[in-house]
Design a protein around this motif. Structure first.
Motif, mmCIF file in Angstrom:
data_model
loop_
_atom_site.group_PDB
_atom_site.id
_atom_site.type_symbol
_atom_site.label_atom_id
_atom_site.label_comp_id
_atom_site.label_asym_id
_atom_site.label_seq_id
_atom_site.Cartn_x
_atom_site.Cartn_y
_atom_site.Cartn_z
ATOM 1 N N ALA A 102 0.824 -1.211 0.000
ATOM 2 C CA ALA A 102 0.000 0.000 0.000
ATOM 3 C C ALA A 102 0.858 1.260 0.000
ATOM 4 N N ASN A 105 1.817 1.885 -3.360
ATOM 5 C CA ASN A 105 0.673 1.883 -4.272
ATOM 6 C C ASN A 105 0.878 0.879 -5.404
ATOM 7 N N ARG A 127 -7.259 1.187 -1.339
ATOM 8 C CA ARG A 127 -6.675 1.638 -2.587
ATOM 9 C C ARG A 127 -7.612 1.332 -3.751
ATOM 10 N N PRO A 215 -5.022 6.185 -4.597
ATOM 11 C CA PRO A 215 -5.904 6.430 -3.449
ATOM 12 C C PRO A 215 -7.352 6.114 -3.815
#
Length: 460
Positions: A102, A105, A127, A215
């Motif tokens: 995370a 990403n 995410r 995000p």
């Protein structure tokens, strides 16, 4: 072939080698029911190591491989031929999330995971994996990569080329290219992963991928708006970009003939009709109310024919369902000559005007069902009727294709935006693609697969 099949069964387990006609049937017919094949068998390796050994076996026995994901191809790219000598290989058993980072990403997943499974894994970590397709419950990541899938959010996030950080690929000689690093920057030579994205399984077997995450948006504003023409639609697209920049996530268009098909097969679901409907979505952080207010404020300065802004997640999903069901509706509506075309967004009005006029001159009464991703210039431009008494619509396909593709290439476009080439379009690729580009692609194919065992009979 008995020795070969026995060796495959010993490698992957007898339960994972399908030879019975009833068991192989789901793998022999493409989604559009246009291409029917007869495979030697269907193999389901359970790991990258098994896939690599399987490829080596195929090479030793000179058995061609047809990679197949969720079998949602619209161009026949994943369908075997009728020889009974090609092995369909599916990664359905390779569907693990190997790693979710995370902080970086990034997510590393195996090729048999469905797109929806990857979306859900990302959501659980707060995410977003933004690729979104109507077939996301059944299409697989390997297939998405092999066709460079696009979908409805390309406007903001790009195609699979832009969403991929790394790949793991079994090459045609059985060696494994491990290039799964989740790096945004790496200038150590050529970007090898790009060789395999969009290659439709002709250069190797993709077994895993590292993909970009983003995000998770907390706010969305979604509207269905009616306008008079495609020129107005493009003006709106540019105005929304100017006002909202990359918060504009999707900009879809649905023309009148397509709306009529929706009305025939989903009566009562369209809240209104117009010459063109625009499905617009913004996404951002914050809350829905503020984003809705910003969209409504912008809309107040426009002159739509009609419109609705979703006031809840249920209303938002209802609007998107109208768009997502169009492909299935067209399938129910009967055969169509499909075009997955793209031109610069500025050229879409000219394409719609000039190509439509040429088709109507050649086929008075022609029905053009157009819809798609106007935000990135990609239009699904399908012909579902040409002339009275035409028993087989596809009798007119070569002439219709020539009209459409001539207009597309005159405007600097492409005949394959996101669905690939497969068995459907190789002759058209020969006609329109830069000969030097084709030569370079074939040089790469010859270097990696000199025995032409990876998905033969397609476009390379």
């Amino acid at each position: 072939m008995r020795d070969f099949l026995q060796a495959v069964a010993a490698l992957i387990g007898p339960a994972h080698l399908l030879t019975d006609a009833a068991d192989t049937a789901p793998y022999t017919l493409d989604w559009r029911r246009r291409y029917q094949g007869l495979p030697l068998a269907v193999a389901l390796p359970g790991s990258t190591a098994e896939a690599a050994e399987l490829v080596k076996l195929c090479r030793r026995h000179q058995v061609a491989i047809v990679p197949q994901g969720g079998n949602t191809s619209t161009c026949g790219a994943a369908t075997p031929d009728a020889s009974g000598r090609q092995l369909v290989v599916t990664m359905r058993r390779l569907r693990a999330v190997r790693r979710l980072d995370a902080d970086n990403n990034a997510i590393t997943v195996e090729a048999g995971a469905t797109l929806r499974e990857v979306q859900l894994a990302a959501e659980q970590a707060g995410r977003l994996f933004p690729l979104s397709l109507a077939s996301e419950g059944s299409c697989q990541i390997g297939g998405n990569l092999s066709t460079n899938a696009g979908g409805v959010a390309v406007l903001r996030y790009g195609t699979m080329r832009e969403l991929t950080l790394g790949l793991e690929v079994v090459l045609p000689d059985g060696r494994v290219l491990d290039a799964l690093a989740g790096l945004r920057k790496d200038t150590t030579g050529l970007d090898l992963k790009q060789w395999f994205i969009g290659a439709e399984g002709q250069l190797g077997l993709i077994t895993a991928a590292t993909l970009k995450l983003f995000p998770l948006p907390s706010a969305r504003a979604t509207a269905l708006i009616g306008v008079d023409d495609i020129e107005t639609a493009i003006r709106w697209l540019n105005g929304l970009r100017q006002r909202f920049d990359n918060r504009l996530t999707a900009f879809e268009v649905i023309e009148a003939d397509c709306q009529q098909a929706i009305a025939r097969h989903r009566p009562g679901q369209l809240p209104f009709t117009a010459p063109w409907l625009l499905l617009i979505e913004l996404s951002d952080g914050g809350d829905d109310a503020a984003l809705n207010e910003a969209l409504l404020d912008w809309l107040a300065g426009q002159t739509p024919r009609d419109g609705v802004v979703a006031q809840s997640e249920a209303e938002r999903r209802k609007l998107w369902l109208l768009r997502e069901e169009i492909s299935e509706i067209q399938k129910q509506d009967g055969p169509s000559i499909k075009h997955d075309i793209a031109v610069p967004t500025s050229a879409l009005p000219q394409l719609v005007r000039d190509c439509g006029a040429a088709l109507r001159q050649a086929y008075p009464g022609v029905r053009i069902v157009a819809f798609g991703h106007a935000g990135d210039g990609n239009l699904h431009y399908n012909i579902s009727y040409t002339r009275p008494g035409n028993v087989d619509l596809f009798d007119d396909e070569p002439a219709v294709n020539a009209i459409v593709y001539d207009h597309v290439y005159r405007l600097g476009g492409t005949l394959a935006a996101e669905h690939g080439i497969g068995q459907l379009k190789p002759q058209w690729l020969e006609r329109y693609k830069d000969p030097l580009a084709l030569e370079l692609m074939r040089t790469l194919k010859a270097a990696l697969d000199p025995e032409r065992l990876m998905n033969p009979g397609k476009w390379l």
